[in-house]
Design a protein around this motif. Structure first.
Motif, PDB file in Angstrom:
ATOM      1  N   GLN B   6       0.675  -1.247   0.021  1.00 37.52           N
ATOM      2  CA  GLN B   6      -0.098   0.057  -0.023  1.00 37.52           C
ATOM      3  C   GLN B   6       0.847   1.352   0.072  1.00 37.52           C
ATOM      4  OE1 GLN B   6      -3.204  -1.607   2.981  1.00 37.52           O
ATOM      5  NE2 GLN B   6      -3.730   0.577   2.542  1.00 37.52           N
ATOM      6  N   HIS B   7       0.487   2.163  -0.566  1.00 39.54           N
ATOM      7  CA  HIS B   7       1.176   3.394  -0.580  1.00 39.54           C
ATOM      8  C   HIS B   7       0.065   4.680  -0.626  1.00 39.54           C
ATOM      9  CE1 HIS B   7       4.433   6.386  -1.616  1.00 39.54           C
ATOM     10  NE2 HIS B   7       3.467   6.919  -2.629  1.00 39.54           N
ATOM     11  N   PRO B   8       0.567   5.763   0.206  1.00 36.02           N
ATOM     12  CA  PRO B   8       1.443   5.869   0.966  1.00 36.02           C
ATOM     13  C   PRO B   8       1.230   4.920   2.406  1.00 36.02           C
ATOM     14  CG  PRO B   8      -0.205   7.811   1.183  1.00 36.02           C
ATOM     15  CD  PRO B   8      -0.407   6.728   0.116  1.00 36.02           C
ATOM     16  N   SER B   9       1.997   4.997   3.213  1.00 31.23           N
ATOM     17  CA  SER B   9       1.765   4.368   4.335  1.00 31.23           C
ATOM     18  C   SER B   9       1.220   5.377   5.370  1.00 31.23           C
ATOM     19  CB  SER B   9       3.157   3.732   4.975  1.00 31.23           C
ATOM     20  OG  SER B   9       4.152   4.744   5.284  1.00 31.23           O
ATOM     21  N   ARG B  10       1.691   6.352   5.288  1.00 30.51           N
ATOM     22  CA  ARG B  10       1.023   7.489   5.983  1.00 30.51           C
ATOM     23  C   ARG B  10       0.920   8.763   5.168  1.00 30.51           C
ATOM     24  NH1 ARG B  10       1.945   7.145  11.651  1.00 30.51           N
ATOM     25  NH2 ARG B  10       3.331   5.537  12.494  1.00 30.51           N
ATOM     26  N   VAL B  11      -0.648   9.278   5.646  1.00 28.16           N
ATOM     27  CA  VAL B  11      -0.595  10.694   4.839  1.00 28.16           C
ATOM     28  C   VAL B  11      -1.646  11.590   5.606  1.00 28.16           C
ATOM     29  CG1 VAL B  11      -2.762   9.689   3.759  1.00 28.16           C
ATOM     30  CG2 VAL B  11      -1.781  11.909   2.744  1.00 28.16           C
ATOM     31  N   HIS B  85     -12.642  14.892   5.764  1.00 27.92           N
ATOM     32  CA  HIS B  85     -12.991  15.637   6.736  1.00 27.92           C
ATOM     33  C   HIS B  85     -12.295  14.852   7.955  1.00 27.92           C
ATOM     34  CE1 HIS B  85     -15.471  18.522   5.206  1.00 27.92           C
ATOM     35  NE2 HIS B  85     -16.057  17.413   4.366  1.00 27.92           N
ATOM     36  N   PRO B  86     -12.296  15.726   9.102  1.00 24.53           N
ATOM     37  CA  PRO B  86     -11.362  14.894  10.236  1.00 24.53           C
ATOM     38  C   PRO B  86     -12.107  13.425  10.699  1.00 24.53           C
ATOM     39  CG  PRO B  86     -11.348  17.263  10.534  1.00 24.53           C
ATOM     40  CD  PRO B  86     -12.286  16.938   9.378  1.00 24.53           C
ATOM     41  N   GLU B  87     -13.091  13.223  10.509  1.00 24.66           N
ATOM     42  CA  GLU B  87     -13.960  12.212  10.847  1.00 24.66           C
ATOM     43  C   GLU B  87     -13.494  10.791   9.837  1.00 24.66           C
ATOM     44  OE1 GLU B  87     -15.563  15.094  10.253  1.00 24.66           O
ATOM     45  OE2 GLU B  87     -17.293  14.626   8.868  1.00 24.66           O
ATOM     46  N   ASP B  88     -12.799  11.172   8.678  1.00 28.63           N
ATOM     47  CA  ASP B  88     -12.592  10.305   7.969  1.00 28.63           C
ATOM     48  C   ASP B  88     -10.949   9.805   8.208  1.00 28.63           C
ATOM     49  OD1 ASP B  88     -13.624  12.261   5.158  1.00 28.63           O
ATOM     50  OD2 ASP B  88     -14.755  10.551   6.383  1.00 28.63           O
ATOM     51  N   SER B  89     -10.302  10.492   9.182  1.00 29.47           N
ATOM     52  CA  SER B  89      -8.888  10.034   9.796  1.00 29.47           C
ATOM     53  C   SER B  89      -9.456   8.390  10.117  1.00 29.47           C
ATOM     54  CB  SER B  89      -8.570  10.692  10.860  1.00 29.47           C
ATOM     55  OG  SER B  89      -8.331  12.238  10.446  1.00 29.47           O
ATOM     56  N   SER B  90      -8.418   7.579   9.961  1.00 29.85           N
ATOM     57  CA  SER B  90      -8.407   6.237  10.338  1.00 29.85           C
ATOM     58  C   SER B  90      -7.268   5.450   9.646  1.00 29.85           C
ATOM     59  CB  SER B  90      -9.775   5.641   9.735  1.00 29.85           C
ATOM     60  OG  SER B  90     -10.168   4.380  10.143  1.00 29.85           O
ATOM     61  N   PHE B  91      -7.373   4.186  10.011  1.00 31.84           N
ATOM     62  CA  PHE B  91      -6.296   3.319   9.156  1.00 31.84           C
ATOM     63  C   PHE B  91      -7.099   2.431   7.985  1.00 31.84           C
ATOM     64  CE2 PHE B  91      -2.308   1.941   9.138  1.00 31.84           C
ATOM     65  CZ  PHE B  91      -2.186   0.338   9.468  1.00 31.84           C
ATOM     66  N   GLY B 112      -1.427  -1.491   5.421  1.00 32.21           N
ATOM     67  CA  GLY B 112      -2.258  -0.284   5.789  1.00 32.21           C
ATOM     68  C   GLY B 112      -2.040   1.163   5.715  1.00 32.21           C
ATOM     69  N   THR B 113      -2.726   2.059   5.615  1.00 27.79           N
ATOM     70  CA  THR B 113      -2.452   3.356   5.457  1.00 27.79           C
ATOM     71  C   THR B 113      -3.074   4.261   6.287  1.00 27.79           C
ATOM     72  OG1 THR B 113      -2.509   3.111   3.003  1.00 27.79           O
ATOM     73  CG2 THR B 113      -2.580   5.423   4.047  1.00 27.79           C
ATOM     74  N   ARG B 114      -2.185   4.810   7.205  1.00 23.96           N
ATOM     75  CA  ARG B 114      -2.812   5.943   8.211  1.00 23.96           C
ATOM     76  C   ARG B 114      -3.100   6.991   7.628  1.00 23.96           C
ATOM     77  NH1 ARG B 114      -4.748   4.732  12.890  1.00 23.96           N
ATOM     78  NH2 ARG B 114      -3.045   3.244  13.275  1.00 23.96           N
ATOM     79  N   LEU B 115      -4.479   7.597   7.726  1.00 22.35           N
ATOM     80  CA  LEU B 115      -4.849   8.823   7.209  1.00 22.35           C
ATOM     81  C   LEU B 115      -5.035   9.625   8.229  1.00 22.35           C
ATOM     82  CD1 LEU B 115      -5.711  10.915   4.955  1.00 22.35           C
ATOM     83  CD2 LEU B 115      -7.945   9.662   4.852  1.00 22.35           C
TER      84      LEU B 115
END
Lengths: 114, 118
Positions: B6-11, B85-91, B112-115
């Motif tokens: 998966q890419h990116p791993s963090r965004v 939106h902030p509520e979309d923050s998730s793994f 996984g990708t941490r958003l």
């Protein structure tokens, strides 16, 4: 709809202790059952799976699980845990059929202390 | 076993922007790919299932216009979170499988990708 419940959210054991993690599912039909492990910082990996046949299945790293149909359970066991077993463990169920999909339990965090 | 990346791993992105997450099967061709979302200390929740060349099937409660999924090839699926939106923050975790569900057709998971949406 199928659902999975894992009774233990956080388990702390000393090395060499025996492990049993509970998993119960609800679904009226035929299911496939899985245990996945997620080591810190890593992706989900399959530990073992049950499709049919012998209800006692053996997986990698000394893990085993027993399918008890009458109890809708698929508990994970290991006779002697190691520090390297520290991880998150997920039970999952998949109904058979063309629209099958995995449903996961909430996971159990296992912490093994030296 | 087979490898899924998966890419990116963090965004980290600003609210209102769109983010694209790629999922690739590196050494096998994935007929079906799955996208999951995992909240802290909670289970993986299936968002959608996609088959190569066809539209994704979304789970109940998942907004298809917000979470755009494209599975254009047998080795690549993308998830685009639109107007985040902030509520979309998730793994977000993707998974890939060869063929239909069956005894030899295991699902393989990406890292996984941490958003994080600010």
């Amino acid at each position: 709809a199928q659902s999975v419940s894992q009774h233990n959210h956080h388990v702390i054991l000393s090395e060499a202790a025996s492990l049993e993690l509970g998993c119960n599912y609800s679904y009226g039909g035929t299911v496939n059952l899985f245990w996945y492990v997620q080591y810190p910082g890593q992706h989900l990996q399959l530990l073992l799976k049950y499709f049919s046949g012998d209800p006692l299945v053996k997986g990698i790293k000394g893990f085993e699980a027993e399918f008890i149909k009458s109890k809708f359970s698929f508990n994970l066991r290991k006779p002697s845990v190691q520090w390297s077993d520290t991880a998150e463990y997920f039970c999952a169920v998949r109904s058979t059929g063309t629209a099958s999909k995995l449903t996961f339990g909430t996971g159990t965090r296992l912490q093994v202390t030296l | 076993g087979a490898v899924v990346s998966q890419h990116p791993s963090r965004v980290i992105c600003k609210s209102g922007t769109s983010v694209k997450i790629e999922c690739r099967s590196l050494d096998f061709q994935a007929t079906t790919m799955f996208w999951y979302r995992q909240f802290p200390k909670q289970s993986l929740m299936l968002m959608a299932t996609s088959n190569e060349g066809s539209k994704a099937t979304y789970e109940q409660g998942v907004e298809k216009d917000k979470f755009l999924i494209n599975h254009a090839s047998l080795t690549l699926s993308t998830l685009t979170v639109t107007s985040a939106h902030p509520e979309d923050s998730s793994f977000y975790i993707c998974s890939a499988r060869v063929g239909a569900a069956g005894i030899y057709n295991e699902q393989f998971f990406g890292p996984g990708t941490r958003l994080t949406v600010l």
